[in-house]
Design a protein around this motif. Structure first.
Motif, mmCIF file in Angstrom:
data_model
loop_
_atom_site.group_PDB
_atom_site.id
_atom_site.type_symbol
_atom_site.label_atom_id
_atom_site.label_comp_id
_atom_site.label_asym_id
_atom_site.label_seq_id
_atom_site.Cartn_x
_atom_site.Cartn_y
_atom_site.Cartn_z
ATOM 1 N N LEU A 15 0.844 -1.199 0.000
ATOM 2 C CA LEU A 15 0.000 0.000 0.000
ATOM 3 C C LEU A 15 0.874 1.241 0.000
ATOM 4 C CD1 LEU A 15 -2.645 -0.886 2.780
ATOM 5 C CD2 LEU A 15 -2.873 -1.228 0.301
ATOM 6 N N GLU A 16 0.673 2.107 -0.975
ATOM 7 C CA GLU A 16 1.333 3.416 -1.013
ATOM 8 C C GLU A 16 2.840 3.316 -0.794
ATOM 9 O OE1 GLU A 16 -0.948 5.674 1.862
ATOM 10 O OE2 GLU A 16 -2.391 6.260 0.312
ATOM 11 N N GLY A 17 3.466 2.357 -1.466
ATOM 12 C CA GLY A 17 4.922 2.222 -1.407
ATOM 13 C C GLY A 17 5.447 1.468 -0.212
ATOM 14 N N LYS A 18 4.565 0.861 0.583
ATOM 15 C CA LYS A 18 4.993 0.134 1.778
ATOM 16 C C LYS A 18 4.496 -1.314 1.728
ATOM 17 C CE LYS A 18 4.998 4.229 4.778
ATOM 18 N NZ LYS A 18 4.708 5.202 3.706
ATOM 19 N N ILE A 19 5.366 -2.243 2.121
ATOM 20 C CA ILE A 19 4.960 -3.642 2.240
ATOM 21 C C ILE A 19 4.248 -3.805 3.569
ATOM 22 C CG2 ILE A 19 5.738 -6.047 2.371
ATOM 23 C CD1 ILE A 19 8.154 -5.262 0.689
ATOM 24 N N VAL A 20 2.991 -4.242 3.510
ATOM 25 C CA VAL A 20 2.179 -4.320 4.721
ATOM 26 C C VAL A 20 1.825 -5.763 5.078
ATOM 27 C CG1 VAL A 20 1.238 -2.000 4.430
ATOM 28 C CG2 VAL A 20 0.041 -3.952 3.400
ATOM 29 N N TYR A 21 2.445 -6.718 4.385
ATOM 30 C CA TYR A 21 2.252 -8.135 4.714
ATOM 31 C C TYR A 21 3.604 -8.685 5.142
ATOM 32 C CZ TYR A 21 -0.224 -12.573 4.708
ATOM 33 O OH TYR A 21 -0.838 -13.738 5.107
ATOM 34 N N LYS A 22 3.715 -9.071 6.417
ATOM 35 C CA LYS A 22 5.029 -9.341 7.005
ATOM 36 C C LYS A 22 5.782 -10.465 6.310
ATOM 37 C CE LYS A 22 7.336 -9.518 11.466
ATOM 38 N NZ LYS A 22 8.424 -10.387 11.004
ATOM 39 N N SER A 23 5.085 -11.522 5.901
ATOM 40 C CA SER A 23 5.782 -12.646 5.268
ATOM 41 C C SER A 23 6.451 -12.232 3.963
ATOM 42 C CB SER A 23 4.804 -13.793 5.004
ATOM 43 O OG SER A 23 4.316 -14.319 6.217
ATOM 44 N N VAL A 24 5.852 -11.284 3.268
ATOM 45 C CA VAL A 24 6.452 -10.791 2.026
ATOM 46 C C VAL A 24 7.703 -9.983 2.342
ATOM 47 C CG1 VAL A 24 6.103 -9.301 0.017
ATOM 48 C CG2 VAL A 24 4.261 -10.808 0.792
ATOM 49 N N ALA A 25 7.607 -9.098 3.303
ATOM 50 C CA ALA A 25 8.785 -8.309 3.694
ATOM 51 C C ALA A 25 9.912 -9.213 4.173
ATOM 52 C CB ALA A 25 8.394 -7.318 4.788
ATOM 53 N N ASP A 26 9.571 -10.204 4.972
ATOM 54 C CA ASP A 26 10.589 -11.124 5.495
ATOM 55 C C ASP A 26 11.253 -11.933 4.390
ATOM 56 O OD1 ASP A 26 9.959 -10.229 8.003
ATOM 57 O OD2 ASP A 26 8.811 -12.001 8.601
ATOM 58 N N ALA A 27 10.500 -12.292 3.356
ATOM 59 C CA ALA A 27 11.036 -13.120 2.271
ATOM 60 C C ALA A 27 12.199 -12.436 1.569
ATOM 61 C CB ALA A 27 9.936 -13.455 1.268
ATOM 62 N N PHE A 28 12.174 -11.097 1.524
ATOM 63 C CA PHE A 28 13.197 -10.354 0.787
ATOM 64 C C PHE A 28 14.009 -9.425 1.689
ATOM 65 C CE2 PHE A 28 9.448 -10.814 -2.131
ATOM 66 C CZ PHE A 28 9.942 -11.944 -2.782
ATOM 67 N N ASP A 29 13.835 -9.566 2.995
ATOM 68 C CA ASP A 29 14.536 -8.713 3.961
ATOM 69 C C ASP A 29 14.311 -7.236 3.633
ATOM 70 O OD1 ASP A 29 16.052 -8.264 6.234
ATOM 71 O OD2 ASP A 29 17.954 -8.200 5.131
ATOM 72 N N MET A 30 13.042 -6.899 3.379
ATOM 73 C CA MET A 30 12.663 -5.518 3.072
ATOM 74 C C MET A 30 11.865 -4.939 4.235
ATOM 75 S SD MET A 30 11.633 -6.055 -0.968
ATOM 76 C CE MET A 30 11.191 -4.349 -1.286
ATOM 77 N N PRO A 31 11.771 -3.611 4.320
ATOM 78 C CA PRO A 31 11.052 -2.990 5.451
ATOM 79 C C PRO A 31 9.580 -3.390 5.472
ATOM 80 C CG PRO A 31 12.406 -1.365 4.312
ATOM 81 C CD PRO A 31 12.409 -2.598 3.459
ATOM 82 N N TYR A 32 9.067 -3.577 6.688
ATOM 83 C CA TYR A 32 7.661 -3.936 6.884
ATOM 84 C C TYR A 32 6.955 -2.819 7.634
ATOM 85 C CZ TYR A 32 3.686 -5.962 9.414
ATOM 86 O OH TYR A 32 2.452 -6.186 9.960
ATOM 87 N N THR A 33 5.759 -2.482 7.184
ATOM 88 C CA THR A 33 4.926 -1.493 7.853
ATOM 89 C C THR A 33 3.575 -2.124 8.153
ATOM 90 O OG1 THR A 33 5.971 0.299 6.587
ATOM 91 C CG2 THR A 33 3.890 0.798 7.703
ATOM 92 N N PRO A 34 3.122 -2.141 9.405
ATOM 93 C CA PRO A 34 1.795 -2.700 9.692
ATOM 94 C C PRO A 34 0.719 -1.988 8.886
ATOM 95 C CG PRO A 34 3.024 -2.358 11.729
ATOM 96 C CD PRO A 34 3.813 -1.692 10.628
ATOM 97 N N VAL A 35 -0.211 -2.754 8.366
ATOM 98 C CA VAL A 35 -1.263 -2.193 7.519
ATOM 99 C C VAL A 35 -2.084 -1.141 8.267
ATOM 100 C CG1 VAL A 35 -2.930 -4.039 8.076
ATOM 101 C CG2 VAL A 35 -3.154 -2.771 5.929
ATOM 102 N N GLU A 36 -2.276 -1.348 9.575
ATOM 103 C CA GLU A 36 -3.056 -0.395 10.372
ATOM 104 C C GLU A 36 -2.392 0.982 10.395
ATOM 105 O OE1 GLU A 36 -4.080 -4.479 11.475
ATOM 106 O OE2 GLU A 36 -2.162 -3.425 11.354
ATOM 107 N N GLU A 37 -1.061 0.996 10.331
ATOM 108 C CA GLU A 37 -0.324 2.264 10.348
ATOM 109 C C GLU A 37 -0.606 3.054 9.053
ATOM 110 O OE1 GLU A 37 4.331 3.553 10.200
ATOM 111 O OE2 GLU A 37 3.770 1.978 11.654
ATOM 112 N N VAL A 38 -0.609 2.358 7.930
ATOM 113 C CA VAL A 38 -0.873 3.013 6.650
ATOM 114 C C VAL A 38 -2.317 3.531 6.603
ATOM 115 C CG1 VAL A 38 -0.983 2.704 4.137
ATOM 116 C CG2 VAL A 38 0.842 1.609 5.452
ATOM 117 N N LEU A 39 -3.220 2.757 7.196
ATOM 118 C CA LEU A 39 -4.648 3.119 7.153
ATOM 119 C C LEU A 39 -5.013 4.145 8.228
ATOM 120 C CD1 LEU A 39 -6.170 -0.461 6.621
ATOM 121 C CD2 LEU A 39 -5.869 1.323 4.900
ATOM 122 N N GLY A 40 -4.072 4.431 9.139
ATOM 123 C CA GLY A 40 -4.358 5.389 10.205
ATOM 124 C C GLY A 40 -5.324 4.871 11.234
ATOM 125 N N MET A 41 -5.293 3.564 11.471
ATOM 126 C CA MET A 41 -6.222 2.955 12.432
ATOM 127 C C MET A 41 -5.659 3.009 13.841
ATOM 128 S SD MET A 41 -7.443 -0.358 10.204
ATOM 129 C CE MET A 41 -8.600 -0.912 11.483
#
Length: 372
Positions: A346-372
């Motif tokens: 979402l909006e340039g951020k990986i918000v699914y942890k398993s995907v971020a972990d697979a490539f050692d890329m930064p992870y952002t919780p989806v709730e943070e992007v959505l402002g929840m």
């Protein structure tokens, strides 16, 4: 919202993301649907059927991608489609990003909204948009595997159910989820001897009861798996960790123990595969031999039965697509927990942890992007 349906370009992928009935539902909800010419032809749906229910037919994929607010697909975008990615474009499809680093980076860099069918998850951990294709893939795995047991296809020359006085083939299913259950159902229905392995003993107990003693169950550990694979005529790899890369459970050493002409079908190949010796193949060139064992690892198995698959897929994806179109992606994700699980980028951020972990890329919780 303008919903776009391009023609699938993955080799011999004949499914389409939306049926004419799906177009009708979206149009009745007040949205515009644009469909690429002949997008539904492989599944038996004509342009005339789509246009009769309110779709606009466009002659080029580029026009569909450029005009749409949301793109609905079946398979992940291929490299030639990355140029269409843009900020705020919604892509709703099977993505399998944990096995697709280049695609993941392209989605991040473009700011595209990527929502994956396969990670939409109910509170009971079921995967409603993956289930129908898993059911098809599991059944097709045994159907195709039985064909490649034929000597003329490189196999042992076995009839899967034998004949009176001759034992049936031994089918080993690794994983007792939806894919595995589909494979078990088809294998038992064909008359094979069937063994399933899983680490969930309750699931094994349930399947043992459902199939009324016609199924052998084994707890999945390295020893039991080695023994089962060694004696198998056909092994179906049906292991899934939602959104993550599949673990390599069937090792090369196990494959070396198999008799020549045995068959492996790796249904998990679109998530990287659960067998060390497999790599993705296509419907046009579905098998390869390694250690004298037939390997079948087509990454879009349900594409072989596109009419059935398209109808089954649209049945489950359409309600979510309508809600995304009605509410906009952000509000739909805020309102619906299961759909929120489908968000991958979402909006340039990986918000699914398993995907971020697979490539050692930064992870952002989806709730943070959505402002929840």
């Amino acid at each position: 919202m303008i919903v776009g349906v391009p023609k699938e370009i993955k080799e011999q992928e004949n499914r389409v993301a939306l049926t004419p009935a799906g177009v009708d539902s979206l149009v009745r909800a007040g949205h515009k649907v644009i469909v690429e010419t002949n997008a539904g032809m492989g599944a038996g749906f004509s342009d005339e059927e789509y246009s009769a229910l309110g779709a606009e037919i466009l002659p080029e994929a580029s026009k569909v991608w450029e005009q749409a607010d949301m793109i609905m697909k079946v398979k992940e975008p291929l490299k030639s489609e990355y140029k269409y990615f843009r900020k705020d474009l919604i892509i709703f499809t099977y993505l399998h990003l944990a096995a697709e680093e280049e695609l993941t980076k392209a989605l991040v860099e473009s700011g595209t909204i990527a929502i994956a069918y396969e990670t939409v998850q109910n509170p009971d951990r079921s995967l409603p948009l993956l289930t129908p294709m898993s059911e098809v893939a599991g059944r097709m795995a045994v159907q195709q595997g039985s064909v490649y047991l034929e000597k003329t296809r490189g196999g042992k020359g076995l009839l899967i159910d034998g004949v009176p006085g001759v034992p049936p083939a031994h089918v080993v299913v690794v994983g007792a989820g939806i894919v595995g259950t589909g494979a078990i159902r088809r294998a038992i229905g064909l008359g094979a001897r069937v063994t399933v392995l899983d680490i969930n003993v309750d699931r094994l107990r349930y399947l043992g009861e459902v199939f009324m003693g016609r199924l052998e169950t084994l707890y999945s550990n390295n020893y039991n798996l080695t023994q089962a694979v060694k004696t198998a005529d056909l092994v179906v790899g049906a292991v899934l960790i939602p959104g993550a890369k599949a673990p390599k459970l069937v090792t090369e050493e196990m494959v070396k123990l198999m008799e020549p002409g045995s068959v492996l079908v790796d249904v998990a190949i679109d998530q990287g595969g659960c067998m060390e010796t497999t790599h993705p193949t296509t419907h046009a060139d579905p098998i390869f031999m390694k250690h004298d064992v037939v390997h079948y690892a087509v990454a879009n198995i349900p594409g072989a039965v596109p009419r059935t698959s398209t109808l089954a897929l649209t049945n489950v994806t359409l309600p979510y697509a309508v809600r995304i179109a009605n509410k906009g992606w952000k509000q739909a994700l805020i309102d619906e927990g299961p759909l929120r699980k489908g968000a991958n980028v979402l909006e340039g951020k990986i918000v699914y942890k398993s995907v971020a972990d697979a490539f050692d890329m930064p992870y952002t919780p989806v709730e943070e992007v959505l402002g929840m």
